[in-house]
Write a protein that holds these residues in place. Structure first.
Motif, PDB file in Angstrom:
ATOM      1  N   GLU A 230       0.862  -1.179   0.000  1.00  0.00           N
ATOM      2  CA  GLU A 230       0.000   0.000   0.000  1.00  0.00           C
ATOM      3  C   GLU A 230       0.892   1.221   0.000  1.00  0.00           C
ATOM      4  O   GLU A 230       1.949   1.239   0.633  1.00  0.00           O
ATOM      5  CB  GLU A 230      -0.904   0.008   1.236  1.00  0.00           C
ATOM      6  CG  GLU A 230      -2.007  -1.008   1.173  1.00  0.00           C
ATOM      7  CD  GLU A 230      -2.995  -0.878   2.321  1.00  0.00           C
ATOM      8  OE1 GLU A 230      -3.179   0.243   2.834  1.00  0.00           O
ATOM      9  OE2 GLU A 230      -3.564  -1.901   2.695  1.00  0.00           O
TER      10      GLU A 230
ATOM     11  N   VAL B 116      -3.440   0.257  -8.200  1.00  0.00           N
ATOM     12  CA  VAL B 116      -4.872   0.160  -7.972  1.00  0.00           C
ATOM     13  C   VAL B 116      -5.255   1.269  -7.006  1.00  0.00           C
ATOM     14  O   VAL B 116      -4.681   1.372  -5.914  1.00  0.00           O
ATOM     15  CB  VAL B 116      -5.255  -1.215  -7.381  1.00  0.00           C
ATOM     16  CG1 VAL B 116      -6.739  -1.284  -7.108  1.00  0.00           C
ATOM     17  CG2 VAL B 116      -4.807  -2.337  -8.304  1.00  0.00           C
TER      18      VAL B 116
ATOM     19  N   SER C  41      -8.439   2.777  -4.990  1.00  0.00           N
ATOM     20  CA  SER C  41      -9.826   2.552  -4.566  1.00  0.00           C
ATOM     21  C   SER C  41     -10.330   3.810  -3.885  1.00  0.00           C
ATOM     22  O   SER C  41      -9.787   4.232  -2.861  1.00  0.00           O
ATOM     23  CB  SER C  41      -9.909   1.375  -3.592  1.00  0.00           C
ATOM     24  OG  SER C  41      -9.446   0.197  -4.208  1.00  0.00           O
ATOM     25  N   GLU C  42     -11.351   4.410  -4.481  1.00  0.00           N
ATOM     26  CA  GLU C  42     -11.934   5.612  -3.906  1.00  0.00           C
ATOM     27  C   GLU C  42     -13.303   5.276  -3.327  1.00  0.00           C
ATOM     28  O   GLU C  42     -14.042   4.473  -3.877  1.00  0.00           O
ATOM     29  CB  GLU C  42     -12.064   6.688  -4.973  1.00  0.00           C
ATOM     30  CG  GLU C  42     -10.712   7.145  -5.501  1.00  0.00           C
ATOM     31  CD  GLU C  42     -10.839   8.299  -6.473  1.00  0.00           C
ATOM     32  OE1 GLU C  42     -11.382   9.343  -6.061  1.00  0.00           O
ATOM     33  OE2 GLU C  42     -10.414   8.128  -7.616  1.00  0.00           O
ATOM     34  N   SER C  43     -13.614   5.907  -2.222  1.00  0.00           N
ATOM     35  CA  SER C  43     -14.876   5.638  -1.519  1.00  0.00           C
ATOM     36  C   SER C  43     -15.900   6.729  -1.807  1.00  0.00           C
ATOM     37  O   SER C  43     -15.540   7.897  -2.000  1.00  0.00           O
ATOM     38  CB  SER C  43     -14.611   5.565  -0.016  1.00  0.00           C
ATOM     39  OG  SER C  43     -13.681   4.547   0.255  1.00  0.00           O
TER      40      SER C  43
ATOM     41  N   PRO D 102      -8.329   7.758  -0.318  1.00  0.00           N
ATOM     42  CA  PRO D 102      -8.202   6.676  -1.310  1.00  0.00           C
ATOM     43  C   PRO D 102      -7.163   5.644  -0.849  1.00  0.00           C
ATOM     44  O   PRO D 102      -6.190   5.990  -0.181  1.00  0.00           O
ATOM     45  CB  PRO D 102      -7.707   7.396  -2.569  1.00  0.00           C
ATOM     46  CG  PRO D 102      -8.004   8.837  -2.356  1.00  0.00           C
ATOM     47  CD  PRO D 102      -8.005   9.059  -0.880  1.00  0.00           C
ATOM     48  N   ASP D 103      -7.410   4.390  -1.182  1.00  0.00           N
ATOM     49  CA  ASP D 103      -6.429   3.332  -0.943  1.00  0.00           C
ATOM     50  C   ASP D 103      -5.636   3.171  -2.228  1.00  0.00           C
ATOM     51  O   ASP D 103      -6.213   3.033  -3.310  1.00  0.00           O
ATOM     52  CB  ASP D 103      -7.116   1.992  -0.615  1.00  0.00           C
ATOM     53  CG  ASP D 103      -7.788   1.998   0.750  1.00  0.00           C
ATOM     54  OD1 ASP D 103      -7.254   2.636   1.669  1.00  0.00           O
ATOM     55  OD2 ASP D 103      -8.840   1.346   0.884  1.00  0.00           O
TER      56      ASP D 103
END
Length: 193
Positions: free
Chosen positions: A91, A131, A133-135, A144-145
């Protein structure tokens, strides 16, 4: 690393490669474990998972898999009798999500680590994937991750493959955010689990 019984009976070259891997000196932040290897890709194979662990809190900073394949028939795509197949994942900080150079930087971490260990890899190939990842909705306040994955394979020149494991682990440490060891400094051996 759990040590598999090394026998010259099946393949002296592969037995030498296993010894070379087992004798590798790795950073103390590395937790290396031998796992079942793929059985259909080559007559001889060994696989290991590695986790880079933060010494202060035990958190995993990066994880990956290192597979060594040996086929004395020298498959044409390999360009030799050996093939290293790797995967690394970590990450990253959310602020790097939009950096257009992120994939190129990730690839350079691998090539720099190989070069630092004096390795000129044969038939080097790979990908870098990011990658993000947005929430949204009720989760929109989350940052975001961002994850990076580096997949690579190359052909070592011979069975002295411990240095390839060392280079890959150094790259994994970089992906996980560890500072590099200064030139000429060898990490003291840590307890491997």
């Amino acid at each position: 690393m759990a040590t598999r019984e090394i026998s010259d009976a099946q393949s002296p070259d592969f037995a030498h490669a296993l010894r070379s891997l087992h004798e590798s000196r790795l950073r103390p932040e590395v937790r290396l474990t031998e796992v079942p290897a793929p059985s259909r890709l080559a007559p001889h194979a060994v696989a290991m998972t590695a986790d880079i662990v933060d010494a202060s809190d035990g958190e995993d900073l990066a994880t990956g898999r290192f597979v060594l394949l040996h086929d004395p028939s020298e498959p044409e795509p390999w360009g030799g009798a050996w093939r290293v197949v790797t995967f690394a994942r970590a990450e990253l900080e959310p602020e790097v999500a939009g950096d257009p150079m992120l994939s190129a930087v990730g690839w350079s971490w691998l090539t720099d680590a190989l070069q630092a260990h004096g390795i000129t890899p044969g038939n080097l190939a790979g990908t870098v994937t990011r990658v993000v990842s947005e929430s949204f909705a009720d989760l929109e306040e989350r940052e975001p991750d961002v994850e990076m994955e580096i997949r690579a394979s190359w052909t070592p020149a011979d069975s002295a493959v411990g240095v390839h494991l060392q280079a890959w682990v150094d790259m994994l440490g970089t992906v996980g955010g560890l500072p590099p060891l200064p030139a000429g400094v060898t990490a003291l051996p840590g307890r491997r689990r």
